[in-house]
Scaffold this motif. Structure first.
Motif, mmCIF file in Angstrom:
data_model
loop_
_atom_site.group_PDB
_atom_site.id
_atom_site.type_symbol
_atom_site.label_atom_id
_atom_site.label_comp_id
_atom_site.label_asym_id
_atom_site.label_seq_id
_atom_site.Cartn_x
_atom_site.Cartn_y
_atom_site.Cartn_z
ATOM 1 N N ARG A 64 -1.179 88.113 -13.561
ATOM 2 C CA ARG A 64 -0.728 87.828 -14.937
ATOM 3 C C ARG A 64 -0.151 89.095 -15.583
ATOM 4 O O ARG A 64 0.911 89.049 -16.207
ATOM 5 N N LYS A 107 -2.643 78.602 -10.732
ATOM 6 C CA LYS A 107 -3.467 78.928 -11.908
ATOM 7 C C LYS A 107 -2.601 79.464 -13.046
ATOM 8 O O LYS A 107 -2.756 79.088 -14.200
ATOM 9 N N LEU A 108 -1.688 80.374 -12.688
ATOM 10 C CA LEU A 108 -0.844 80.979 -13.725
ATOM 11 C C LEU A 108 0.014 79.919 -14.432
ATOM 12 O O LEU A 108 0.323 80.046 -15.624
ATOM 13 N N GLU A 110 -0.838 77.156 -15.444
ATOM 14 C CA GLU A 110 -1.606 76.553 -16.551
ATOM 15 C C GLU A 110 -1.325 77.249 -17.875
ATOM 16 O O GLU A 110 -1.532 76.682 -18.944
ATOM 17 N N VAL A 111 -0.915 78.533 -17.786
ATOM 18 C CA VAL A 111 -0.581 79.232 -19.035
ATOM 19 C C VAL A 111 0.917 79.543 -19.087
ATOM 20 O O VAL A 111 1.365 80.431 -19.817
ATOM 21 N N LEU A 113 2.993 80.757 -16.765
ATOM 22 C CA LEU A 113 3.499 81.969 -16.126
ATOM 23 C C LEU A 113 3.734 81.745 -14.639
ATOM 24 O O LEU A 113 3.169 80.817 -14.040
ATOM 25 N N GLU B 313 -4.948 83.022 -23.351
ATOM 26 C CA GLU B 313 -4.482 82.833 -21.965
ATOM 27 C C GLU B 313 -5.505 83.380 -20.968
ATOM 28 O O GLU B 313 -5.816 82.746 -19.958
ATOM 29 N N LYS B 316 -8.552 81.227 -20.801
ATOM 30 C CA LYS B 316 -8.267 79.989 -20.072
ATOM 31 C C LYS B 316 -8.269 80.248 -18.558
ATOM 32 O O LYS B 316 -8.813 79.464 -17.773
ATOM 33 N N LEU B 317 -7.655 81.373 -18.155
ATOM 34 C CA LEU B 317 -7.589 81.692 -16.721
ATOM 35 C C LEU B 317 -8.975 81.998 -16.160
ATOM 36 O O LEU B 317 -9.288 81.638 -15.022
ATOM 37 N N SER B 320 -10.579 78.688 -15.583
ATOM 38 C CA SER B 320 -10.058 77.861 -14.494
ATOM 39 C C SER B 320 -10.082 78.557 -13.134
ATOM 40 O O SER B 320 -10.099 77.895 -12.103
ATOM 41 N N SER B 321 -10.103 79.891 -13.110
ATOM 42 C CA SER B 321 -9.945 80.581 -11.822
ATOM 43 C C SER B 321 -11.207 81.237 -11.292
ATOM 44 O O SER B 321 -11.193 81.801 -10.194
#
Lengths: 295, 326
Positions: A64, A107-108, A110-111, A113, B313, B316-317, B320-321
């Protein structure tokens, strides 16, 4: 050549326990005419410790951070060796493993990116030496540090693993005989001190877990430099700086002798040579020692 | 197809010491013409055969398999039968110092007392621990995917390069060291092995275990077989959380604390990490240094903690991760 521009990943330490490092980075960049755009969205790199707990999460978070350098279309510049390691390691792993990259990008997404792999990642030390140029720095020196014997302390994560780090260097560094920091000291007019521990570990990463080991390693490094008549030490890594600058008491105790000496950030040293004031370089934050200032 | 053989002049400084007769080590100097085909072992042989028959070193396979001939050249771990001299000259120039892997463990010249290395291996039970029926009805198959999980840890030749390059081994005699950790990982990652928790307890105990690794990557740099020991050390750390083997609370909380902090601020809260790792009592020993740092403007108080932009962000990551829990 147009003005050099980088996306600056400050890391956490520069915003907390080594404010002088951030300050002196900006001061040096201004003197050299380098533009730094701070990656204000960036998170902690995990410092190799989050990686022990949750490797995948650390990849996602570091990817990220890189995304924000990519979206600005810039090379990411780090000012901490451990940030450099973890960010470059993430890039290396994702660029060489499409399946892993896909999992991280899932995963990225989801936001909103996506990691592409388009930005290079380099430490500020190599940015000013390789991209800006050592010769040009030398020409701009207004206060040569000729009075001082300066011991370079490289910090593990800029030089090892060499295979990874050399992906981010224009001129490969030999981890057994590194030269970049020595060259920079000479360019600033100082005398570079050769000593055995210059490419060794300071022990920072086990400060809490194994304090005795950490203190011996710090003590050995300081002792090695002092024995070769160093007046001060300089390092490109804020974690090494913290360890060497704030833990000299434990280090002295561990090696049975007083190993206090002034420790400068690489940026502070360059700043002094380029004519920055002590205030511009945040020298009042350095814990130990009357930091010598060239008159 | 043949390449032209070239010759270069090299000055070798060679470590000499006989623990039975010498009070201190000394160095012999040899000036030699070295061809582009020669490896370090050829030089050791030439010294012994042409100059001094008493010169001692270990050698056996000459094919990078037995691990006997490991030495150091200008401080760099080197498997003598593998390392080309002209390559080393590219790294270090025309003066090469050949020393044993550990000067302080030297017995005679290049030969060291490697007993500590083998004792550390013993400690981690370097063998498959599995309850196998005396008359099994089917084979104990390991799939190619499962064997890939070993990450080539089984290719270790036990030369000791990483062990003696490790700065923690140098200063802490309890520390198990990178080579034995690689071996431990080799069996921990083996689907047939049943010792999991017992071996992991050895591997994670305070002072001796993986939590004392300083993360310097000297082992990765030293390994002549590109096994990357620190990668296996990280895998062992991950396994400790997976198998819930908790022997070192300060170190475990230190690793987990990064996630807590990142979830709250994006950045690491340095002060809170120390408090969380050490606990409310343990943290007190850091107060004297913390006061000095505070006076110099090096401590950010909790209410002034900077935060990353777009923290939502990051949160959230993390949600989820995350793949691990404590």
């Amino acid at each position: 050549m147009g003005k050099l521009q980088y996306a600056l990943f400050t890391g956490c330490t520069a915003k907390e326990s080594t404010p002088e490092q951030l300050k002196s980075t900006y001061a040096v960049a201004e003197k050299l005419g380098i533009e730094l755009i701070e990656l204000s969205e960036a998170s902690c790199c995990g410092a190799s410790h989050l990686q022990d707990y949750d490797d995948f999460l650390s990849l996602v978070l570091n990817a990220r951070n890189i995304c924000y350098a990519e979206s600005r279309n810039m090379t990411m510049v780090t000012i901490c060796n451990t940030c450099q390691l973890n960010t470059a390691m993430t890039k290396h792993r994702l660029d060489n493993d499409p399946e892993l990259k896909a999992r991280v990008n899932e995963k990225l997404a989801e936001v909103g990116l996506e990691y592409k792999g388009t930005s290079q990642i380099t430490h500020f030390l190599y940015a000013i030496i390789d991209d800006f140029g050592l010769d040009k720095i030398k020409e701009m020196v207004v206060t040569p540090l000729s009075k001082f014997n300066i011991a370079p302390f490289y910090g593990c994560h800029n030089i090892r693993p060499s295979e990874l780090q050399n992906e981010s260097h224009k001129n490969p560094e030999n981890p057994y005989v590194p030269t970049s920091l020595d060259d920079l000291i000479i360019a600033c007019g100082g005398v570079n001190v050769d000593y055995e521990e210059k490419n060794k570990c300071c022990g920072f990463h086990v400060e809490l877990q194994a304090p005795k080991t950490a203190a011996i390693l710090t003590g050995n490094a300081l002792k090695g430099a002092i024995d070769q008549n160093a007046d001060l030490m300089v390092t490109p890594c804020p974690l090494c700086h913290l360890k060497l600058d704030t833990q000299y008491g434990h280090a002295s105790h561990a090696v049975g002798r007083d190993v206090k000496m002034p420790i400068l950030h690489m940026q502070q040293m360059v700043g002094l040579a380029l004519g920055c004031t002590p205030d511009e370089l945040g020298l009042e934050h350095n814990l130990y020692g009357k930091v010598p200032f060239p008159a | 197809m043949s390449e032209t053989i070239t010759t270069k002049k090299v000055t070798f400084k060679v470590f000499r010491f006989n623990a039975e007769t010498d009070y201190l080590p000394y160095y012999n100097e040899y000036k030699m013409d070295v061809t582009s085909e020669e490896v370090v072992l050829d030089i050791l042989n030439r010294i012994k055969w042409d100059h001094d028959g008493s010169f001692s070193y270990r050698r056996s396979c000459r094919h990078g398999i037995c691990g006997a001939c490991a030495v150091t050249v200008n401080g760099r771990a080197t498997l003598a039968c593998k390392e080309n001299l002209h390559g080393l000259m590219d790294l270090f120039g025309d003066e090469l110092t050949i020393e044993p892997q550990s000067v302080k463990r030297a017995v005679k010249d290049m030969i060291i007392d490697k007993s500590d290395f083998w004792e550390k291996h013993d400690q981690i039970q370097p063998y498959l621990i599995s309850h196998i029926e005396e008359h099994p009805e089917m084979e104990c198959a390991v799939s190619p995917e499962e064997s890939e999980q070993l990450l080539e840890a089984d290719l270790c030749i036990q030369c000791g390069a990483c062990h003696y390059a490790c700065p923690v081994v140098e200063v802490n005699e309890d520390y198990i060291g990178p080579a034995a950790f690689v071996k431990a990982y080799r069996f921990e990652a083996d689907v047939r092995d049943e010792a999991h928790v017992a071996r992991l307890e050895t591997v994670s105990a305070p002072s001796q275990g993986v939590w004392d690794c300083v993360k310097c990557f000297e082992c990765a740099e030293a390994c002549p077989k590109d096994i990357n020991p620190i990668e296996k050390i990280t895998k062992l750390h991950n396994m400790l959380f997976e198998e819930r083997v908790f022997k070192n609370p300060v170190a475990e909380r230190h690793a987990v604390g990064f996630q807590h902090s990142i979830a709250r601020h994006g950045l690491l809260d340095e002060g809170e990490l120390v408090r969380y790792s050490e606990g409310n009592i343990g943290v007190l020993k850091h107060v004297p240094v913390a006061i000095k740092m505070y006076k110099k403007g090096k401590i950010v108080l909790p209410w002034n903690m900077p935060k990353s932009d777009k923290l939502d962000e990051i949160k959230k990551l993390i949600e989820s991760s995350s793949t691990s829990n404590y």
